[in-house]
Design an enzyme around this catalytic site. Structure first.
Site, PDB file in Angstrom:
ATOM      1  N   LYS A 178     132.208  37.287  40.779  1.00 41.70           N
ATOM      2  CA  LYS A 178     132.116  38.821  40.068  1.00 41.70           C
ATOM      3  C   LYS A 178     133.363  39.762  40.247  1.00 41.70           C
ATOM      4  O   LYS A 178     134.275  39.075  41.221  1.00 41.70           O
ATOM      5  CB  LYS A 178     130.609  39.469  40.494  1.00 41.70           C
ATOM      6  CG  LYS A 178     129.526  39.180  39.813  1.00 41.70           C
ATOM      7  CD  LYS A 178     128.021  39.574  40.117  1.00 41.70           C
ATOM      8  CE  LYS A 178     126.878  39.280  39.313  1.00 41.70           C
ATOM      9  NZ  LYS A 178     125.844  39.622  39.740  1.00 41.70           N
ATOM     10  N   ARG A 210     122.366  33.010  43.971  1.00 39.19           N
ATOM     11  CA  ARG A 210     122.535  32.741  42.392  1.00 39.19           C
ATOM     12  C   ARG A 210     124.004  32.449  42.264  1.00 39.19           C
ATOM     13  O   ARG A 210     124.990  33.416  42.327  1.00 39.19           O
ATOM     14  CB  ARG A 210     122.017  33.883  41.543  1.00 39.19           C
ATOM     15  CG  ARG A 210     122.221  33.505  40.079  1.00 39.19           C
ATOM     16  CD  ARG A 210     121.621  34.974  39.257  1.00 39.19           C
ATOM     17  NE  ARG A 210     121.750  34.759  37.714  1.00 39.19           N
ATOM     18  CZ  ARG A 210     122.716  34.561  37.208  1.00 39.19           C
ATOM     19  NH1 ARG A 210     124.086  34.768  37.612  1.00 39.19           N
ATOM     20  NH2 ARG A 210     122.796  34.372  35.886  1.00 39.19           N
TER      21      ARG A 210
HETATM   22  N1  HH2 Z   1     123.918  38.542  37.822  1.00 40.23           N
HETATM   23  C1  HH2 Z   1     124.051  38.195  36.603  1.00 40.23           C
HETATM   24  C2  HH2 Z   1     123.118  37.510  35.733  1.00 40.23           C
HETATM   25  N2  HH2 Z   1     121.852  37.709  36.123  1.00 40.23           N
HETATM   26  N3  HH2 Z   1     120.422  37.930  37.857  1.00 40.23           N
HETATM   27  C3  HH2 Z   1     119.933  38.130  39.160  1.00 40.23           C
HETATM   28  N4  HH2 Z   1     118.611  37.989  39.869  1.00 40.23           N
HETATM   29  N5  HH2 Z   1     120.873  38.640  40.054  1.00 40.23           N
HETATM   30  C4  HH2 Z   1     122.373  38.789  39.493  1.00 40.23           C
HETATM   31  O1  HH2 Z   1     123.340  38.961  40.295  1.00 40.23           O
HETATM   32  C5  HH2 Z   1     122.585  38.452  38.356  1.00 40.23           C
HETATM   33  C6  HH2 Z   1     121.719  38.151  37.507  1.00 40.23           C
HETATM   34  C7  HH2 Z   1     125.410  38.248  35.887  1.00 40.23           C
HETATM   35  O2  HH2 Z   1     126.200  36.991  36.060  1.00 40.23           O
HETATM   36  P1  HH2 Z   1     126.321  35.663  34.959  1.00 40.23           P
HETATM   37  O3  HH2 Z   1     125.028  35.308  34.340  1.00 40.23           O
HETATM   38  O4  HH2 Z   1     127.272  34.771  35.296  1.00 40.23           O
HETATM   39  O5  HH2 Z   1     127.108  36.480  33.687  1.00 40.23           O
HETATM   40  P2  HH2 Z   1     126.613  37.130  32.257  1.00 40.23           P
HETATM   41  O6  HH2 Z   1     125.438  38.149  32.718  1.00 40.23           O
HETATM   42  O7  HH2 Z   1     127.630  37.789  31.674  1.00 40.23           O
HETATM   43  O8  HH2 Z   1     125.833  36.009  31.357  1.00 40.23           O
END
Ligand code: HH2
Length: 266
Positions: free
Chosen positions: A203, A237
């Site tokens: 992040k 995660r």
């Molecule tokens: N962060 C993201 C997405 N989902 N769910 C939980 N429970 N906790 C988190 O910190 C979290 C989440 C963001 O990361 P990512 O899926 O890699 O990116 P994007 O939202 O751009 O798909």
């Protein structure tokens, strides 16, 4: 928890796994690398991300969930839509990861009916606005209070409290300092008595501290993972499963702790 983003626009791997076959292959790689579960999502929640309709989101995630759950993997669906969650559960997901913590009024009923797992995450605002100067009097206390309230809402709707996990929502309406404070005081979230999920992998705040681009934040991501587990977090995660599992194994060897890894409790 290995991340499988079936999206064109996720912040770190957007477009790489939009093709279902690529997403399924990636999920299998993460399992082989030691992931205990896979989090499959079809809508990016990065700051400013465009919203996706339920039909499109289902088209993205359902074939991937079906294949991975069909392999015997434990799968969560990263969605804030009850309609998508219901279809994902029918396709074999066992956990709903809801970054809006029951923002959709139908979500609690879907989860209660399916007797599935549920992740309740804190976010201040919406992905479109959340990084516009977020402020808190006391970020840890406010996140804790929010999660307490959402645990109550879930229980009142018939969701088994034993199946609910909580997440402080690293990067969701938080400055660098807010994220660091939440990680440093993750014990205050763990003392809610529910398993704590932490998602800090790659992040932006890691880039702000290290000066690294998104593809070069593995060291920072692992530092957070180890600090979070030491403070009482149970679920990480992450995008980079193999390196995170190695780091946990070494940390466990030092402390004598045994973090459950690989294949636990499918
Ligand atoms: N962060 C993201 C997405 N989902 N769910 C939980 N429970 N906790 C988190 O910190 C979290 C989440 C963001 O990361 P990512 O899926 O890699 O990116 P994007 O939202 O751009 O798909």
């Amino acid at each position: 928890m290995g991340v499988v983003n079936v999206t064109p626009d996720s912040f770190s791997d957007g477009g790489r796994y939009l093709d279902p076959a690529a997403a399924i292959a990636h999920g299998r790689e993460l399992l082989a690398a030691g992931a205990d579960m896979l989090d499959v999502g079809g809508e990016s929640t990065r700051p400013g991300a465009a919203a996706v309709g339920a039909a499109e989101e289902k088209q993205r995630v359902l074939p991937v969930i079906e294949a991975l759950a069909g392999d015997g993997a434990r799968v969560s669906v990263d969605t804030s839509k009850a309609d998508v969650a219901a279809a994902a559960l029918a396709a074999g997901a066992g956990i709903v990861n809801d970054v809006t913590a029951l923002g959709d009024r139908e979500m609690a009923a879907v989860c209660a009916g399916a007797r599935c797992g549920l992740v309740l995450m804190h976010m201040k605002g919406t992905p479109r606005t959340m990084q516009d100067d977020p402020t808190y009097e006391d970020v840890v206390a406010e996140v804790r209070e929010f999660l307490t309230g959402r645990l109550e809402v879930a229980a009142a709707a018939g969701v088994d409290p034993e199946r609910v996990w909580v997440d402080p929502g690293i990067g969701f309406g938080k400055t660098v300092e807010h994220n660091l404070e939440l990680i440093a005081r993750i014990d205050r979230i763990a003392d809610l008595g529910r398993p704590v999920v932490v998602g800090a992998s790659r992040k932006n705040f890691l880039g702000a501290i290290t000066g690294r681009e998104v593809g070069e934040r593995l060291g920072g991501s692992i530092a957070v993972a180890l600090a979070a587990v030491a403070g009482g977090a149970s679920v990480l995660r992450v995008h980079d499963v193999a390196a995170t599992v190695d780091a946990l194994r070494v940390a466990d060897a030092i402390t004598g702790r045994r973090t459950p890894l690989v294949g636990a409790d499918r």
